[in-house]
Design an enzyme around this catalytic site. Structure first.
Site, mmCIF file in Angstrom:
data_model
loop_
_atom_site.group_PDB
_atom_site.id
_atom_site.type_symbol
_atom_site.label_atom_id
_atom_site.label_comp_id
_atom_site.label_asym_id
_atom_site.label_seq_id
_atom_site.Cartn_x
_atom_site.Cartn_y
_atom_site.Cartn_z
ATOM 1 N N ASP A 126 -2.463 1.084 7.246
ATOM 2 C CA ASP A 126 -1.596 0.809 6.094
ATOM 3 C C ASP A 126 -1.284 -0.686 5.986
ATOM 4 O O ASP A 126 -1.218 -1.240 4.897
ATOM 5 C CB ASP A 126 -0.303 1.617 6.192
ATOM 6 C CG ASP A 126 -0.581 3.103 6.304
ATOM 7 O OD1 ASP A 126 -1.138 3.669 5.354
ATOM 8 O OD2 ASP A 126 -0.265 3.686 7.364
ATOM 9 N N ASP A 161 0.880 -1.175 0.000
ATOM 10 C CA ASP A 161 0.000 0.000 0.000
ATOM 11 C C ASP A 161 0.913 1.219 0.000
ATOM 12 O O ASP A 161 1.401 1.639 1.053
ATOM 13 C CB ASP A 161 -0.899 -0.012 1.229
ATOM 14 C CG ASP A 161 -1.836 1.180 1.273
ATOM 15 O OD1 ASP A 161 -2.253 1.652 0.206
ATOM 16 O OD2 ASP A 161 -2.144 1.644 2.393
ATOM 17 N N GLU A 205 -1.419 -1.325 -4.932
ATOM 18 C CA GLU A 205 -2.655 -0.595 -5.187
ATOM 19 C C GLU A 205 -2.395 0.509 -6.208
ATOM 20 O O GLU A 205 -1.376 1.192 -6.152
ATOM 21 C CB GLU A 205 -3.178 0.018 -3.887
ATOM 22 C CG GLU A 205 -4.521 0.693 -4.036
ATOM 23 C CD GLU A 205 -5.078 1.170 -2.717
ATOM 24 O OE1 GLU A 205 -6.216 0.828 -2.414
ATOM 25 O OE2 GLU A 205 -4.353 1.881 -1.992
#
Length: 179
Positions: free
Chosen positions: A143, A11, A71
């Site tokens: 996160d 992430d 992502e």
């Protein structure tokens, strides 16, 4: 039973880059490790990117993943923030690429839909589902939860991706695309 593969989900973020490692044999998911790499807000951008690069390099050496997923950047109204996030995302894609690992990319809504069943789930729903799917995981930050969700998404999507790649390799003139 298929051999388990080790997947890292990343992430990306300039201040906090979450990472999560799982193993999947195609049926079961097993939590391996997770964490966050921090950079200092008062440091210049170049140094912050170096910190992220070095941190992810250490994680890759320690965890030895076979596949990686990141992502996609969510574009918001603040163009400057989006550009900085894109630079952190570039580091998140560079480190696995330098180790010879292909990097899968997933949109935030696809990750949420895969993990929660709804493409617009909130962070609490994602965290709850990650906890249910990986009961041994005890992430300390959003996160980490997001990174584990990215890894879970990849574990579920990789079969379709591999099948499309095999079809495309067998019939190079015919391109099969998923939507």
């Amino acid at each position: 039973m298929a051999q388990a593969i080790r997947i890292i989900g990343i992430d990306p973020g300039l201040r906090n880059t979450g990472w999560g490692v799982i193993e999947s044999d195609g049926v079961r998911l097993v939590y391996v490790a997770s964490g966050v790499i921090h950079s200092e807000a008062e440091d210049e951008l170049g140094q912050r990117l170096v910190d992220l690069y070095r941190g992810l390099t250490v994680v890759f050496k320690a965890q030895d993943p076979i596949e990686a997923a990141v992502e996609e950047t969510f574009v918001n109204d603040n163009g400057r923030a989006t550009l900085k996030l894109g630079q952190a995302r570039g580091i998140a894609m560079l480190v696995p690429a330098l180790t010879g690992i292909k990097v899968a990319e997933y949109a935030p809504n696809q990750i949420k839909k895969t993990v929660c069943g709804v493409g617009h789930g909130d962070k609490k729903q994602v965290a709850m589902m990650v906890g249910m799917l990986l009961p041994k995981a005890k992430p300390q930050s959003p996160d980490e939860f997001d990174a584990l969700a990215i890894a879970i998404c990849h574990a579920h999507q990789r079969g379709s991706r591999n099948m499309l790649a095999a079809i495309n390799a067998a019939a190079p003139k015919l391109k099969v695309v998923s939507r």
